[in-house]
Design a protein around this motif. Sequence first.
Motif, PDB file in Angstrom:
ATOM      1  N   UNK A  33     -10.875 -11.306  10.137  1.00 43.75           N
ATOM      2  CA  UNK A  33     -10.882 -12.761  10.316  1.00 43.75           C
ATOM      3  C   UNK A  33     -11.060 -13.188  11.769  1.00 43.75           C
ATOM      4  N   UNK A  34     -10.902 -12.248  12.715  1.00 37.76           N
ATOM      5  CA  UNK A  34     -11.046 -12.641  14.120  1.00 37.76           C
ATOM      6  C   UNK A  34     -12.433 -12.220  14.616  1.00 37.76           C
ATOM      7  N   UNK A  35     -12.779 -12.652  15.823  1.00 35.44           N
ATOM      8  CA  UNK A  35     -14.171 -12.509  16.267  1.00 35.44           C
ATOM      9  C   UNK A  35     -14.544 -11.100  16.718  1.00 35.44           C
ATOM     10  N   UNK A  36     -13.559 -10.303  17.166  1.00 35.04           N
ATOM     11  CA  UNK A  36     -13.902  -8.990  17.737  1.00 35.04           C
ATOM     12  C   UNK A  36     -14.725  -9.124  19.013  1.00 35.04           C
ATOM     13  N   UNK A  37     -14.617 -10.253  19.689  1.00 35.76           N
ATOM     14  CA  UNK A  37     -15.429 -10.461  20.903  1.00 35.76           C
ATOM     15  C   UNK A  37     -14.746  -9.938  22.174  1.00 35.76           C
ATOM     16  N   UNK A  63     -15.254 -18.307  11.363  1.00 29.03           N
ATOM     17  CA  UNK A  63     -14.417 -19.312  12.016  1.00 29.03           C
ATOM     18  C   UNK A  63     -13.773 -20.239  10.982  1.00 29.03           C
ATOM     19  N   UNK A  64     -14.417 -20.366   9.830  1.00 35.78           N
ATOM     20  CA  UNK A  64     -13.807 -21.156   8.753  1.00 35.78           C
ATOM     21  C   UNK A  64     -12.575 -20.405   8.248  1.00 35.78           C
ATOM     22  N   UNK A  65     -11.450 -21.011   8.363  1.00 42.24           N
ATOM     23  CA  UNK A  65     -10.215 -20.367   7.904  1.00 42.24           C
ATOM     24  C   UNK A  65      -9.545 -19.533   8.985  1.00 42.24           C
ATOM     25  N   UNK A  66     -10.117 -19.516  10.205  1.00 41.38           N
ATOM     26  CA  UNK A  66      -9.554 -18.690  11.285  1.00 41.38           C
ATOM     27  C   UNK A  66      -8.071 -18.992  11.509  1.00 41.38           C
ATOM     28  N   UNK A 104     -10.360 -25.504  16.817  1.00 44.63           N
ATOM     29  CA  UNK A 104      -9.386 -25.800  17.876  1.00 44.63           C
ATOM     30  C   UNK A 104      -8.511 -24.580  18.134  1.00 44.63           C
ATOM     31  N   UNK A 105      -8.097 -23.929  17.063  1.00 42.07           N
ATOM     32  CA  UNK A 105      -7.227 -22.757  17.202  1.00 42.07           C
ATOM     33  C   UNK A 105      -7.977 -21.624  17.897  1.00 42.07           C
TER      34      UNK A 105
END
Length: 462
Positions: A234-238, A220-223, A267-268
Motif C-alpha cells: 500500500x505504500x509507494x516504495x519510493x 494512493x487511493x486508500x493510502x 494529504x496523508x
Amino acid sequence: APTIMWFRDDLRLMDNPALCDAAARGPVICLYIHDPAFPLGGAEKWWLHGALTALDHDLGACGGRLWIMAGDSRENLSWLVGQTGAEAVVWNRRYGPHARQVDADIKAALKARGIDACSHPGNMLHEPWQVRTKQGTPFRVFTPWWRAVQAMGAPLPPLPAPVRTTFAPVPPAVADRLVAVPDLALLPVRTDWAGGLRGQWQPGEAAAHARLDSFVAEQVHGYATRRELPAQPATSGLSPYLRFGHVSARQIWHAVDATGQGDQDTACFLSEVGWRDFAQSTLFDFPDLGTTNLRSEFNSMPWRHDPAALRAWQAGKTGYPIIDAGMRELWHTGWMHNRVRMIVASFLTKHLLTDWRAGAAWFADTLVDADAASNPFNWQWVAGCGLDAAPYFRIFNPVSQGEKFDPAGEYVRKWVPEIARLPDKYIHAPWKAGSVAPAGYPPPIVDLAGGRARALAAWKSL
Ligand code: FAD
C-alpha cells in the motif's frame, strides 16, 4: 571551458537544478566521486552500483557519459579542474554536517582560484532555512512546521531534463584516473546476499518514475488507511529512490497535486513526504542528530550491553513473530514496512533496553534507503530522545501490534515460514500454542512484562 556537474545524492537528469545550470553554461562534465569519507552500508553500496550504471546509461543516451573518480572529494575536484580548465563547478546541496563542511571547503578553494562554485537546492520541498518560526528559530514539533510548509504553497515546479546538452571530451591524462562502476567494488564478494534485493528493486531514474506513476494512479487511493498494514503493497516504495535522488521530493509533490484528488489519502501521503523534509531539516539544524541524543537527559540512560540479544534481533530470531518478520524482510529486501520499523525499534530500545545507536547502525548497513537524516531521526523519535518524539513510556507490545496490523498473520507467515501453519490465534504468540507449537522457532528472548517494567524503571531513573 567546461562546467563540472558534481553528482552526489541526486542521480537523475530530470528536475536537477545543478545539471540545468551546467548545461546552460556550455559543455558539461558529469562527475561522481566515490569518497571513503562518506561510508555506505552494504545495501546502499549494492544500490549505488545499479544507480551509477543507470545514470551512465541515461547520460549515454544523450551523447554523454559519467566520469567516475575514487578518493577524497576535495583533491579529486581540485585536480580535475586543473586538468580540464573547467570554469565552474555546480552541485545540489546536501545537509549532513560533514557534507556541508566538504562543500564549504571546496567552494572556498575554488573561489580562491577564480573558479565559480555554485550550489543549488537539494532534494527537499523547501530549503531548511526557508521554514522558520516567527522568531526565526527552527521548529521542534512537526505539526506547526508542516502547517508553515503548507502555508508556503507549492514547492518549486520540477525542471525538465536539459535538452541538447553538450558534453566535454575526456582529456587523456584524465582518462587514466577515471574508473568504471565495477572498479568501485560495490557488490557483495564472498557471500552473495543480494539476491532478494535484485528481486525487489531496480535502481535508477526510469524505475523511480515507473513506481511514482503507478503509485499515483493506483495505490494512493486508500493510502491513509492501508499504509499501516505491512502485508499490503500500500505504500509507494519510493524511499531508496529519494535517498539516491532518482526522484525529487518536488516531483512527487507535483505528481500527487496534479491528480487533483486533494483528499485524506493524498494529504496523508504528502505529510509522510513532509516527515522526510522535517528529518532533513532536523539534521541541518542539529548536526549531531546521528550520534547524540537530542534530549540530553537520555545521556544517562542505563542502556544494556547484550550482544546475544542484539544478534537475535538482527537475525530475526527473537521469538516474537512480528519482530522476526520485519528483521527478515529487512535482511532479504533491504527495506522494511514503516509500522514494523517502529515496532522493532521500540522492542530494541525498550524491551531489550539497547541504545538506539546500535539499531540505527544495523539499519544503516542493511537498508537500501538508509538515510543520514531519516534513520537517526526516526530512531530518536521511537526511543523518546528525539524532536517531537513519542514518549518513552509508549512501549509497543509486539503481540498486540501484530494482532492489530497483521490480523490474519499474512505478513508473519510470509517471512517466518517455520510458524506458517499455526492457527491465527497463535500466529503472534506461538509459545501459547502448546503441543502444536512448531519446533525450530525460538522461544521469546525476553519476557514482555519484565522487559517493559525494566525499561520504565530505567527511564524513571533519568
Ligand atoms: P511511503 O509511505 O510511500 O512514504 C513516502 C515517502 O515519505 C517515503 O519514501 C519517505 O521518503 C517519506 N517518509 C515516510 N515516512 C517517513 C518517516 N517516518 N520519516 C521520514 N520520512 C518518511 N526512511 C528512510 O527513507 N530512510 C531511513 O533510513 C529510515 N529509517 C527509519 C528508521 C526507523 C526506526 C523508522 C521507524 C523509520 C525509518 N524511516 C526511514 C521512515 C520510513 O519507515 C520509510 O521512509 C518508509 O517506510 C519508506 O517506505 P515508502 O517509500 O513505501 O513510504
